[in-house]
Write an enzyme that holds these catalytic residues in place. Structure first.
Site, short mmCIF file in Angstrom:
data_model
loop_
_atom_site.label_atom_id
_atom_site.label_comp_id
_atom_site.label_asym_id
_atom_site.label_seq_id
_atom_site.Cartn_x
_atom_site.Cartn_y
_atom_site.Cartn_z
N VAL A 11 48.45 49.45 39.55
CA VAL A 11 49.77 48.87 39.83
C VAL A 11 49.92 47.52 39.12
CG1 VAL A 11 51.23 47.93 41.66
CG2 VAL A 11 50.05 50.10 42.00
N PHE A 249 58.28 68.25 43.91
CA PHE A 249 57.23 68.21 44.94
C PHE A 249 57.22 69.46 45.82
CE2 PHE A 249 54.73 64.32 44.74
CZ PHE A 249 55.31 63.81 43.59
N GLY A 253 49.62 74.44 45.57
CA GLY A 253 48.38 74.31 44.79
C GLY A 253 47.18 74.11 45.70
N CYS A 260 46.75 57.45 46.31
CA CYS A 260 47.86 57.03 47.18
C CYS A 260 48.08 57.92 48.39
CB CYS A 260 49.14 56.94 46.37
SG CYS A 260 49.14 55.53 45.27
#
Ligand code: UDX
Length: 434
Positions: A11, A249, A253, A260
């Site tokens: 970040v 989204f 899978g 995160c």
């Protein structure tokens, strides 16, 4: 504008480089001396497409500089972002030691007004603690503001996410903080939500937890698809066409990983608990995510019968494509379990192998290409959906394998095509076409 960013992780580095690219004078600070030494030479400690180029370009332009001194970073800039790590404690709470240390050091070195912005993902109320910490350590009567500006960047496309965000969230409680931040983000044409600090803090945890929920939801539905003969791709497409749901989204899978989602879901469950709410929904989101890996391992066992002494080829180690990050990557747990059961493991990943070598010390063969992985394998596992794996020469792969069996944890391939090519193909929730 003059900006400092404390913390040169994902970040912090992306924030610092992108703000420099936007024309600001940025100082990026980290206490890892080795990292700073490399960064000064223009070497990025992480693989993130476009990042190293941005660092080099802005070092040259003198828009970006690196230091290990918080004192220097605090003295130079009126705007200071805190982007240090907030790792998970054993009970799932976020460890805010880094944030407190930085706040204290900023307080001790502030020569005049400073705007201190939380960029790291922090629990609601952290802003209050940062304020209290600064007040306790400040020297003299210096004014300051604290703000929250959560980052929503995704690894692998972090620079694009920074430069073209869906929204910018600014949690502020003073006019000056609001104006400074609006000015800083002026070049980015996007929706800006100005809100209070606590709401901004909550937005970050709520957003990531919601996205994790979406993934677990579609993974749960994929199980129903397998049992009924429906196709999860079709179901997700049909759901996603509803604007209220949205198409993204909804990829089934082997579950979410990374630095995160697992951490933020845990932290949010704990924040809720401390506030007297039992966030059972998120507990189940976590359980479904874990279950996906178990279901995947069961598919391998069902296809191979005996695991012991079988050669299993693994394509992909990173928790997702375009990154070398293996934090909470499903690959690790899957490999370790198969290894324990006596399988011979061969792996290939375009970027994540150096990091994987450091943690997977247990006699695993790291290969130079997907074809070397396929050679002599009883089964190929597709774990990370790198573009490179989409474009494989499957006839060559088939010839190299001991038996043509592919278990696709990311639904990267089309069942019908794989079948036509002569493979036994097993995807996630795709029994209809398998
Ligand atoms: C995430 C958030 O997207 C970002 O906004 C936040 O600030 C940081 O966390 P990141 O962890 O980089 O970003 O990856 P992301 O692309 O969101 O994917 C997270 C995980 O979910 C990956 O393991 C990915 O494979 C998985 N995933 C994602 C799915 O399994 N299915 C999907 O449909 C989408």
């Amino acid at each position: 504008m003059k900006v400092s960013v404390i913390g040169a992780g994902y970040v912090g580095l992306v924030t610092a480089s992108c703000l420099a690219e936007l024309g600001n004078k940025v100082v990026c600070c980290d206490n890892d001396l080795k990292k700073i030494k490399q960064l000064k030479k223009g070497i990025s400690p992480i693989y993130e497409p476009g990042l190293e180029e941005l660092i080099r370009k802005n070092l040259k332009k003198k828009n970006l500089k690196f230091t290990s001194s918080i004192k220097e970073a605090t003295k130079e800039s009126e705007i200071i972002f805190i982007a240090v790590g907030t790792p998970s404690l054993e009970d799932g709470r976020a460890d805010l030691t880094g944030i407190e240390n930085v706040a204290r050091q900023i307080a001790k070195n502030m020569p005049g007004y400073r705007l201190i912005i939380e960029k790291s993902t922090v629990p609601v109320n952290t802003g209050e603690w940062v304020k209290k910490t600064i007040l306790a350590h400040i020297k003299g009567k210096i004014k300051f503001d604290v703000a929250s500006n959560p980052e929503f960047l995704r690894e692998g496309q972090a620079i694009n996410d920074f430069m073209h965000p869906d929204r910018i969230v600014l949690g502020v409680d003073s006019k000056k903080a609001k104006e400074l931040l609006l000015n800083l983000y002026k070049p980015l044409k996007t929706e800006i939500l100005i809100t209070d600090i606590k709401s901004a803090e909550l937005i970050k945890h709520a957003s990531n937890s919601f996205l994790a929920t979406k993934i677990s939801f579609i993974n749960a539905v994929s199980y129903l698809c397998e049992k009924t003969g429906a196709d999860i791709k079709e179901v997700a497409k049909g759901m996603g066409l509803d604007k209220r749901i949205g198409a993204s989204f909804l990829e089934a899978g082997i579950g979410y990983g990374g630095s995160c989602f697992p951490k933020d879901v845990d932290a949010f469950i704990n924040i809720a608990k401390e506030l007297g709410y039992n966030f059972e929904l998120l507990q189940v989101v976590k359980e479904i995510n874990q279950q996906q890996k178990i279901f995947f391992l069961n598919k391998i066992k069902n296809a191979l019968w005996i695991i012991k002494d079988k050669t299993i080829g693994v394509l992909g180690l990173a928790f997702k494509p375009n990154t070398d990050d293996i934090r909470n990557a499903p690959s690790l747990e899957i490999i370790r379990t198969l290894k324990k059961e006596g399988a011979k493991i061969k792996v290939y990943d375009p970027q994540a192998m150096p990091k994987a070598k450091a943690v997977l010390t247990d006699e695993i063969q790291f290969c130079k290409s997907p074809y070397q992985v396929a050679e002599g394998s009883d089964c190929l596992l597709l774990i990370t959906e790198w573009q490179e794996f989409k474009e494989l020469d499957f006839l060559r792969i088939k010839k190299l394998m001991k038996q043509p069996l592919i278990i696709d944890g990311r639904n990267l391939y089309e069942p019908k095509i794989m079948k036509k090519l002569g493979f036994k193909y097993i995807g996630i929730g795709r029994s209809a076409n398998g």
